[in-house]
Write a protein that holds these residues in place. Structure first.
Motif, short mmCIF file in Angstrom:
data_model
loop_
_atom_site.label_atom_id
_atom_site.label_comp_id
_atom_site.label_asym_id
_atom_site.label_seq_id
_atom_site.Cartn_x
_atom_site.Cartn_y
_atom_site.Cartn_z
N GLY A 137 7.95 25.55 -20.83
CA GLY A 137 9.15 26.81 -20.59
C GLY A 137 9.91 27.07 -21.68
O GLY A 137 9.62 28.34 -22.44
N SER A 138 10.20 26.01 -23.15
CA SER A 138 10.75 27.26 -24.41
C SER A 138 9.14 27.86 -24.91
O SER A 138 9.57 28.84 -25.95
N MET A 139 8.35 27.50 -24.31
CA MET A 139 6.69 28.35 -25.38
C MET A 139 7.12 29.77 -25.07
O MET A 139 7.11 30.55 -25.69
N ILE A 140 6.96 28.96 -23.55
CA ILE A 140 7.25 30.87 -22.51
C ILE A 140 8.45 31.70 -23.26
O ILE A 140 8.44 33.04 -23.42
N GLY A 141 9.58 31.60 -23.12
CA GLY A 141 10.72 32.48 -23.77
C GLY A 141 10.39 32.33 -25.18
O GLY A 141 11.26 33.40 -25.14
N ALA A 142 10.18 31.67 -25.88
CA ALA A 142 9.95 31.78 -27.45
C ALA A 142 9.03 32.86 -27.43
O ALA A 142 8.93 34.09 -28.63
N GLY A 164 15.48 24.16 -26.32
CA GLY A 164 14.23 24.11 -26.67
C GLY A 164 13.81 25.78 -27.03
O GLY A 164 12.12 25.70 -28.19
N ILE A 165 14.25 26.68 -26.48
CA ILE A 165 13.77 27.97 -26.69
C ILE A 165 14.08 28.72 -28.15
O ILE A 165 13.60 29.58 -28.95
N ILE A 166 15.35 28.27 -28.74
CA ILE A 166 15.59 27.97 -29.81
C ILE A 166 14.41 28.14 -30.81
O ILE A 166 14.83 28.73 -32.11
N SER A 167 14.32 26.19 -30.59
CA SER A 167 12.98 25.93 -31.73
C SER A 167 12.30 26.55 -31.43
O SER A 167 11.33 27.06 -32.79
N MET A 168 11.32 26.92 -30.27
CA MET A 168 10.69 27.60 -30.45
C MET A 168 10.61 28.76 -31.25
O MET A 168 9.41 29.56 -31.22
N SER A 169 11.77 29.74 -30.60
CA SER A 169 12.00 30.83 -31.52
C SER A 169 11.61 30.58 -32.61
O SER A 169 10.98 31.34 -33.91
N ILE A 170 11.61 29.90 -33.39
CA ILE A 170 11.90 29.59 -34.63
C ILE A 170 10.65 29.67 -35.47
O ILE A 170 10.33 30.05 -36.68
N VAL A 171 9.98 28.56 -34.42
CA VAL A 171 8.36 28.15 -34.58
C VAL A 171 7.61 29.52 -34.82
O VAL A 171 7.13 30.54 -35.97
N SER A 207 -0.40 35.01 -27.42
CA SER A 207 -0.02 33.83 -27.27
C SER A 207 0.69 32.66 -26.81
O SER A 207 0.47 32.03 -26.27
N ALA A 208 2.12 32.56 -27.55
CA ALA A 208 2.41 31.49 -26.23
C ALA A 208 3.09 31.85 -25.42
O ALA A 208 3.16 30.56 -24.39
N VAL A 209 2.92 33.72 -25.15
CA VAL A 209 3.39 33.27 -23.40
C VAL A 209 2.03 32.43 -22.44
O VAL A 209 2.16 31.82 -21.53
N LEU A 210 1.28 32.67 -23.14
CA LEU A 210 0.09 32.29 -21.94
C LEU A 210 -0.48 31.28 -22.32
O LEU A 210 -0.47 29.97 -21.68
N ALA A 211 0.11 30.73 -23.56
CA ALA A 211 0.21 28.89 -23.82
C ALA A 211 1.59 28.37 -22.74
O ALA A 211 0.53 27.11 -22.42
#
Length: 437
Positions: free
Chosen positions: A98-103, A227-234, A272-276
């Motif tokens: 979910g965090s990955m989709i948000g990011a 989690g979304i903030i962390s993955m957005s930094i990524v 790619s992050a949304v698909l992943a």
């Protein structure tokens, strides 16, 4: 050799060079969270599927929306591994994706604004970034060669032989032989490894012939803000890496890396992050070893990369084929990767050679960026007790070097100067001897 066979051979060469690095990400992630072997295998298949889709998008493009239309290969980013593990341990696997989709949505929205920052990526920043990328990845290649253990004579001899084959074919080969130097070294290296009893293809027989990665394998995603903030930094770090790679491939091929092209390439990273997130995979970035492969072979055909993307999708749908590639000896893959990663560092040094170091602070920028990048290399656990956001940024050699170079370039070249008058040299050196002096 016909055009189709050449395209297939060069596409396979791209896949073999990047395959181990790509599948290592789900292996490390799955082991850290205690997932069983079957589940990890499903993550590998999903990883290959997304890498194949995004590689085709980057090479072929989708209108004026997605894809850099450059000969670049995408694969799972190591930058995302640590934060994904931390999110999984804190919130569960549903939250990871979910965090990955948000990011990914955040990255799609940021692609165009970020592409307008190219003036903040002059050669001093790009050169430091690409040099650090190559240097930091060399350690991974060495780990593959010696299987994370001490050096032994057999593996050292095999690695040296493979490197000699690559060098000899690049120096004396002509046409296809020269362009397929890496693929030839891989085949000969595997034969030699088999003769030395260093191969194990037993897992190939147990792998399935057909399988489709399942969306939302771990259930409905959840979306924790942290989690979304962390993955957005990524994703921002991935943006910086991908920008440096696209600029490097531009220098190699002559393709103009203008802001619209960079934006489409970065948007593909976001997609790619949304698909992943949907297919329980990993966000992708442009792979350094494939950028080096284009440089060493001079094969910049986008159709070759599209073929490579199609192969990755086939491997994702036919696990037995993927298992065959995954079973190639680590000493062989690591030896070829060592050459590729060293070439990445060499590309960065070539870019740094074009930088003007006279009467400015560019040497300070390069030195501190490389120094910051080496900290987590020489002391892997130095940031272990820091918050996840700090580990994401500074616990990774690539991201810490890139961000340091980016920030220092702004400080020294874009903020108002604090020094005036007396510290400005009255005349520039007129000879190399004066520069040394």
């Amino acid at each position: 050799m016909s055009g189709l066979w050449r395209t297939g051979a060069f596409g396979a060469q791209h896949v073999i060079v990047m395959y181990t690095g790509c599948v290592t990400v789900p292996l490390v992630f799955g082991a850290a969270l205690g997932l069983d072997q079957r589940t990890i295998g499903l993550l590998v298949n999903a990883d290959l599927l997304i890498a194949g889709i995004v590689t085709i998008i980057q090479a072929a493009g989708i209108g004026n929306i997605l894809g850099a239309r450059m000969p670049v290969v995408a694969g799972a980013s190591f930058t995302a591994v640590t934060p994904m593990i931390l999110i999984g341990q804190e919130y569960g696997l549903n939250a990871v994706y979910g965090s990955m989709i948000g990011a990914g949505i955040f990255a799609l929205l940021m692609a165009v604004p970020f592409s307008k920052l190219l003036r903040f990526f002059p050669p001093v920043v790009r050169g430091a970034a690409v040099t650090m990328i190559g240097l930091s990845l060399i350690g991974k290649a060495v780990s593959m060669i010696f299987d994370d253990g001490p050096a032994d004579g057999e593996r050292l001899s095999l690695a040296l032989g493979i490197i000699i084959v690559v060098v000899a074919l690049m120096r004396y080969g002509r046409g296809f032989i020269r362009q397929a130097a890496v693929l030839t070294a891989l085949v000969l290296g595997t034969i030699a490894a088999a003769a030395m009893s260093m191969t194990d293809f037993s897992g190939v027989g147990d792998a399935a012939w057909f399988g489709i990665p399942q969306p939302f394998f771990f259930g409905a995603p959840t979306f924790p803000l942290a989690g979304i903030i962390s993955m957005s930094i990524v994703m921002i770090v991935i943006f910086i890496e991908s920008t440096a790679y696209m600029m490097a491939i531009s220098e190699t091929t002559g393709i103009d890396a203008d802001p619209p092209r960079i934006a489409r390439g970065l948007a593909a990273d976001g997609a790619s992050a949304v698909l992943a997130g949907v297919w329980t995979s990993f966000p992708d970035t442009i792979f350094a070893q494939n950028v080096s492969l284009v440089r060493i072979t001079k094969i910049a055909s986008r159709s070759v990369v599209v073929f490579a993307g199609a192969l990755l999708i086939i491997f994702a749908l036919i696990p037995k084929l993927g298992e065959t590639i995954a079973s190639l000896p680590g000493a062989v893959i690591g030896s070829v990767s060592l050459v590729m990663f060293a070439l990445v560092a060499g590309t960065g040094i070539s870019t740094l050679s074009k930088v003007d170091y006279r009467n400015n602070d560019n040497l300070m920028i390069v030195s501190l960026a490389l120094g910051a990048g080496m900290i987590p290399v020489v002391s892997k656990d130095i940031y272990t007790d820091f918050p996840a956001e700090v580990q994401i940024i500074f616990g990774n050699a690539i991201s810490s070097a890139v961000i340091t170079a980016f920030v220092l370039n702004i400080v020294f070249h874009h903020l108002p100067p604090r020094r005036r008058g007396d510290d400005t040299p009255t005349a520039e050196p007129t000879s190399d001897k004066e520069v040394v002096a």
